[in-house]
Every structure is written in C-alpha cells, then in structure tokens.
Scaffold this motif. Sequence first.
Motif, mmCIF file in Angstrom:
data_model
loop_
_atom_site.group_PDB
_atom_site.id
_atom_site.type_symbol
_atom_site.label_atom_id
_atom_site.label_comp_id
_atom_site.label_asym_id
_atom_site.label_seq_id
_atom_site.Cartn_x
_atom_site.Cartn_y
_atom_site.Cartn_z
ATOM 1 N N ALA A 48 21.995 12.174 54.020
ATOM 2 C CA ALA A 48 23.093 12.833 53.325
ATOM 3 C C ALA A 48 23.976 13.558 54.335
ATOM 4 N N PHE A 49 25.274 13.608 54.064
ATOM 5 C CA PHE A 49 26.166 14.451 54.859
ATOM 6 C C PHE A 49 27.190 15.093 53.931
ATOM 7 N N PRO B 178 21.724 18.944 54.521
ATOM 8 C CA PRO B 178 22.682 18.401 55.492
ATOM 9 C C PRO B 178 23.521 19.507 56.123
ATOM 10 N N PHE B 179 23.946 19.254 57.343
ATOM 11 C CA PHE B 179 24.778 20.199 58.087
ATOM 12 C C PHE B 179 26.046 20.501 57.291
ATOM 13 N N ASP B 180 26.525 21.741 57.372
ATOM 14 C CA ASP B 180 27.775 22.104 56.699
ATOM 15 C C ASP B 180 28.623 22.975 57.619
ATOM 16 N N GLN B 197 30.573 14.702 58.821
ATOM 17 C CA GLN B 197 31.351 15.719 58.111
ATOM 18 C C GLN B 197 32.620 16.057 58.890
ATOM 19 N N ASN B 198 32.450 16.187 60.204
ATOM 20 C CA ASN B 198 33.602 16.497 61.046
ATOM 21 C C ASN B 198 34.652 15.387 60.948
ATOM 22 N N LEU B 199 34.189 14.124 60.991
ATOM 23 C CA LEU B 199 35.134 13.004 60.926
ATOM 24 C C LEU B 199 35.779 12.919 59.537
ATOM 25 N N PHE B 200 35.020 13.235 58.500
ATOM 26 C CA PHE B 200 35.540 13.187 57.124
ATOM 27 C C PHE B 200 36.800 14.053 57.010
ATOM 28 N N ARG B 201 36.718 15.273 57.560
ATOM 29 C CA ARG B 201 37.865 16.168 57.451
ATOM 30 C C ARG B 201 38.784 16.071 58.660
ATOM 31 N N GLY B 202 38.465 15.171 59.589
ATOM 32 C CA GLY B 202 39.249 15.031 60.818
ATOM 33 C C GLY B 202 40.626 14.438 60.553
#
Lengths: 140, 365
Positions: A48-49, B178-180, B197-202
Amino acid sequence: MGVLARAPADRLTALMAALGGKPATDWLRRPEIGAVMTRGRAGGTGDAFTLGEMTVTRCALRLKDHVGIVGHAYVQGRDVAKAEAAALADAMLQCEAYAGSVRAAVVEPLRAEEAARRLRARRKAGATKVDFFTMVRAEG
Amino acid sequence: MYVATKGGEAAIDNTHALIAEERRGDPAVPELGVDQVRQQLGRAVDRVMTEGALYDPALAALAIKQAQGDLVEAIFLLRAFRTTLPRFGAAEPIDTGAMTIRRRISATFKDLPGGQVLGPTYDYTHRLLDFALAATGGAAAEAPEAAPTDASMPRVTDLLGAEGLLQPELPNPDQGEPFDLGREPMSFPANRDQRLQNLFRGDEGFLLALGYATQRGYGRNHPFAGEIRMGLVEVEFTPEELGFPIAIGEIEVTECQMINQFQGAKGLKPMFTRGYGLAFGQSERKTMGMALVDRALRAGELGEDRDHPPQDEEFVLSHSDNVEASGFVSHLKLPHYVDFQSELVMLRGMRADAERIHARQEAAE
C-alpha cells in the motif's frame, strides 16, 4: 450505505425530503467536514502507498423514540445536508417500522439510477472499443 | 539570508485589489462559474487534485478560478486548504482491478479480455484548432452508445503474471502503515511506498521530462505501456465507531502499468519488471511519466547501475514537488537587501584591490 454515499447529493436529499412520517432525531455527532486519506497499491496489487486525501462529511444521529438505534454517515464531499440525509436513512433502515419505506422510496430508486448511470457510461465506452482488422506488419 | 522589513502595507492592499480586478476581467464578459471550471476544464481540475493531494473537484475548480488558471498556484491553494481539515483516518487501498472502466488500452497485447477501449482521448485528434468552439451556445451531440464494456476487466499484468514472466507485485505482510509525507519528513534511502507517494503528488512536467530522459538513454529501461486504465473505483473506509469497512464514495483514477525488460541479476531470473503510475482523474501523461520514473528508481533493488538523475532518488524525490520548488525559487524575491549590500561592499573592495595591484604593476614596468 454505499448506494447512499455514492448518490448525487440533490437526489438523496430530495428523496429523503419526499418521504413522509420521519422519526424525530437527536444528534450524536453534528455534521463535520474532514478528510480521509486514500491509498493505492504498488502495481495495483503490491504494498500500500499513500495517495491524497478526499473530503468527507460525517455525522451520527439517534432516533428519539427507538432506543439504541444510531444512524451513521460518512459520505464523500462537503455536503452537510447529504450527510444528514444519509445518517437518517441509515437509522431508519435499522428500524423495522421504517426500513421498508426507505428501501422502496430511497435506496432502490438510487440503486436503479446508479445502475443506469453506470450502464450508460459502459455503453459509451463500448462504442469506443476497437475492432481490429488484419494488417500487414510494418517493417522496423 | 533575507530580513524582515516594515512598510508597504498600502501597496500590498492595492495589489490585492488589482489582482481581484484582473481576475474578474472585463465586467461586460460573463463571470466564470466554479461549476463551469469543474465541468469544462476537467483535466486542469484533475491535475490540481492530484498534485494538491486532495480529491474534491469543486475545491480544485475554485482554486483554479482564484489562481486565474495558474495551476501551480492552484495546487498550492489546495495544499494549504487540506491542512485545515481534520483527518478521520485512512481508507482501504483502492482496488483498480474492480474499476468501472471508461478507458483501457494495452500496447503489449492486441487481443485481451474486455478489449481495447479508447474512451475519451485526444490521441486520435488531429491537433488542429477547432474554431467552432470559439462560438458559444451550442450543446455537443450525444456520444454514441453500443454494447456495454464488461463490468470489470482483468489487468494485463495479471495475465502475464500467470506465466511467471513478470515480476509479481505482492503485498508485504509486514509492511505496517504506509509512509505518509503529510506526517513524516522525507528520508533516505526511501522505500517504494514513500517514493510512490512523492511521485503521485509530484509535478507532471518534472516527471514527464525525467521519464522522457530515461527513454533517450539517461537510465534506459526499455518500457512498454502494458496497460493504461481509467475509470471509477470505490473508496472503503472503516470508521472506528463501526469497526467494519463501509463504502464512502467513489473516485476517478488513471493507472499505468509499465512493463520493462530486465536481464536478470542478483539471483533473479530474467523476467519483465514493472513501473507503476497512478493519479486522480484523467491524468494519463502524468501516470506514464510516473511509471517510467518509478521503474528508474528501482535500479538499486534490481542491481542495475545508478548513473543517471532519474535513477537517483535523492535527486528525484527532493525536486519533484512544485509547491516546495516554487516556494524556494520564489523566496529569492524576498528582501535580500542586507546580504546584497555586504556583497556589494565586498565586490567594490575586491575591484579596488585589483586596481591598486594593476596600478603598482604598471608603475613598476
């Protein structure tokens, strides 16, 4: 709950407003706008991420004349009236005296409308499905 | 270093008034409604929601209107707003395999269960300006309907995975929460959940450029677009007081499964590897760039050389966020008067020294 949460706000509130003989209620938790963090999975199936949050409105109410019955709502968006209607519907669905009418006058019409909406979207997507013809392979 | 200064309040008030006037434009032209932005500028709304990390089309549309269409500014507005919302908790991971599909294509398999569904795409438009759109008032014709697509479709990666030719993506049972990035600072080395996550909001442009760079040889990894799918997925959440998951709504997402060649190393058999892209709304370009960069960042775990910027997680993750990036670049506009004065004094001194030395040398000759 899913049908109520996914329903357009104006449809849910209109159907609930049209419903006669609704029970008196007390707030257990007044409507509150907040966020729920969404998650995905690496590759669709792996670890999960974290994605981003989505706005959600929640509330809880109790039926005054039916001890122990609590209606909860957690619905996407910031529409307080929608959350209130969903919580009341949730409470009434747990109560024999009201469950039948809520199901018939609110849940079933919303379910049918959702099914029709989805089918229509799938029909429009279906019109863009590719039919392949045999072609000569390009060199390179 | 910048310093606090006083003064300029009237100028600041007046610049606020000026942007308000310019935002509205000519009063003879009807004002843009937030609902119009939401309905008719949907791809901008999708980008602002993804990089703003908040799914709320109406708020994203408002941010776009307020920012006069400056999407990075709108993303900043949405990020700032989300910090004001109490968090009720975290949802279950979305199941993209159960997606109600509006678009689904594969560049690796022609015939696949469910078929190739183009959906709404600009891919086959001629990129010619359509002057008919300059005239307003007309309603678009209803799009044609045909036999419906399947209610859900298997992922292409699951089909390949069945043969063992594709690296599987299985959840690690010991993963924990998961990391947040909203709650923890960036740390290195980063696990894949933090990277994704970083790439998602990148920033879409940044990821597109880095993905393009991998294709041109800066971290080449031979990608194929295994599958791109777009549609609605349900969001389930378990409220503490209920203790069981309930559906709280549905969100539109785009997913890109990139399939990459891999020679086999570190005890792994040769098999296809994967890069993953996901975004809110219809954000295909973003998910493709993200998937290319995700795969490039996996170089280390796959025993590949890390010679190029797209493979360097500190480089990529530290510079992908356009709110942070524009903040640090914009801070150059803050008063640096004292810093600059001291540099000016130093520079004048250096020049005076140089002139004295020069004069002495000339006198000596």
